[in-house]
Write a protein that holds these residues in place. Sequence first.
Motif, mmCIF file in Angstrom:
data_model
loop_
_atom_site.group_PDB
_atom_site.id
_atom_site.type_symbol
_atom_site.label_atom_id
_atom_site.label_comp_id
_atom_site.label_asym_id
_atom_site.label_seq_id
_atom_site.Cartn_x
_atom_site.Cartn_y
_atom_site.Cartn_z
ATOM 1 N N ASP A 26 -3.470 77.531 15.944
ATOM 2 C CA ASP A 26 -2.962 76.443 16.880
ATOM 3 C C ASP A 26 -1.701 75.568 16.725
ATOM 4 N N ASN A 27 -0.925 76.016 15.521
ATOM 5 C CA ASN A 27 0.047 75.549 14.878
ATOM 6 C C ASN A 27 0.056 74.103 14.680
ATOM 7 N N LYS A 28 -1.129 73.534 14.220
ATOM 8 C CA LYS A 28 -1.124 72.158 13.942
ATOM 9 C C LYS A 28 -2.112 72.085 12.894
ATOM 10 N N THR A 29 -3.102 72.851 12.622
ATOM 11 C CA THR A 29 -4.110 72.783 11.620
ATOM 12 C C THR A 29 -3.748 73.336 10.320
ATOM 13 N N VAL A 30 -3.675 72.253 9.367
ATOM 14 C CA VAL A 30 -3.138 72.799 7.911
ATOM 15 C C VAL A 30 -4.304 73.816 7.356
ATOM 16 N N ILE A 31 -3.865 74.956 6.939
ATOM 17 C CA ILE A 31 -5.247 75.797 6.395
ATOM 18 C C ILE A 31 -4.375 76.473 4.856
ATOM 19 N N GLY A 32 -5.151 77.088 4.314
ATOM 20 C CA GLY A 32 -4.753 77.838 3.054
ATOM 21 C C GLY A 32 -5.641 77.471 1.988
ATOM 22 N N VAL A 33 -5.477 78.125 0.977
ATOM 23 C CA VAL A 33 -5.984 77.905 -0.382
ATOM 24 C C VAL A 33 -5.876 76.575 -0.898
ATOM 25 N N LYS A 70 -12.526 88.692 4.367
ATOM 26 C CA LYS A 70 -11.757 88.596 5.815
ATOM 27 C C LYS A 70 -11.073 86.944 5.674
ATOM 28 N N ILE A 71 -9.962 86.867 5.917
ATOM 29 C CA ILE A 71 -9.167 85.518 6.042
ATOM 30 C C ILE A 71 -9.143 84.901 7.469
ATOM 31 N N ASN A 72 -9.866 83.775 7.706
ATOM 32 C CA ASN A 72 -9.849 83.164 9.073
ATOM 33 C C ASN A 72 -8.580 82.333 9.286
ATOM 34 N N LEU A 73 -7.796 82.764 10.468
ATOM 35 C CA LEU A 73 -6.609 82.050 10.585
ATOM 36 C C LEU A 73 -6.710 81.165 12.002
ATOM 37 N N SER A 74 -7.932 80.888 12.421
ATOM 38 C CA SER A 74 -8.100 80.007 13.531
ATOM 39 C C SER A 74 -8.391 78.620 12.997
ATOM 40 N N PHE A 105 -0.402 76.694 5.231
ATOM 41 C CA PHE A 105 0.201 76.926 6.480
ATOM 42 C C PHE A 105 -0.452 76.639 7.544
ATOM 43 N N TYR A 106 0.047 76.767 8.911
ATOM 44 C CA TYR A 106 -0.764 76.425 10.078
ATOM 45 C C TYR A 106 -1.717 77.287 10.636
ATOM 46 N N ALA A 107 -2.595 76.999 11.039
ATOM 47 C CA ALA A 107 -3.469 78.043 11.936
ATOM 48 C C ALA A 107 -2.960 78.366 13.041
#
Length: 327
Positions: free
Chosen positions: A95-102, A45-49, A91-93
Amino acid sequence: MSPSNPRRTAVAALGLVSALVLAACGNPSDGGTTEAAATEGAHAKINLSPQQDRVTTGKVDSIAAEVPEKIRERGTLELVSSSGSAAPLTFYATDNKTVIGVESDIAYLVADVLGLEPHVNTVSWENVFVGLDSAKYDVGFSNITVTEERKEKYDFATYREDNLGFEAKKDSGLRITGPESVAGRTVAVGSGTNQEKLLIEWSEENEKAGREPVDIKYYQNDSDVYLALRSGRIDLYLGPNPTAAYHAATTGETEVVGTYSGAGATLQGLIAATTKKGSGLVEPLADALDHIIDNGTYAKVLERWGLADEAVTNSEINPPGLPRTTT
């Protein structure tokens, strides 16, 4: 210190099927999760929040002591990545501001080992290198491929294999097996990337062989690329394989029709933490990466993003990279 590893031999990584297959489960834009599947069939599962619950690890005093004094005293690790990247890289979570990704997950783990507070800066691709040059940023985690040309200005500590993916409209019937497959085709690629360098070389090779060159197109952002792909204005998009596979799976509109090593036919490409040459950071970075590889947190991050197939067994400092273009 992690010296260049002689175990890595020249490998051709051209294939008709992506090494990473992603199966969508839910819409990544709705605040939910998406699901990634490695070729073995295991799902993650990939968490995008914004609430990432990142994988963490502890400080290692002996490695932290290797960090240049100026950075140790500052207490932060200034990280930089490209705002033009896409899932599952940077990329962004929702909320369009938290930077996430591998990329950010691995960078956070390295900061943990070094006992530093990670501070992520997202800039344009070109400004990743401008910022490293000026020492505004300490290290780039931005899907940066080791190249011989870049090694003149930067030091590298590797952490992932680099594979490129040719993405086409779904059911296009295209199969990319080499330069002849893109002769006369219209292909989009990012400016200043090693993908662009490879595509230019293939186009020149086609012309020398009497075939049509590649019609290379450039777009400002991914949305423009995919609009062009859907409308038939371009035949293919050449980009990082993880991004291509992720997009194909989560939209159902495209497919990966060929993969290739980011370093060309005779060398497996490698992605690396990138720092200004002589900054004194490359050895602690490599040692920190080796530590997270050994303690298993690195594997957890790759599994989290569906990229287990791109794992490396150790971090190499300044290994052979994408060769310079010959004229």
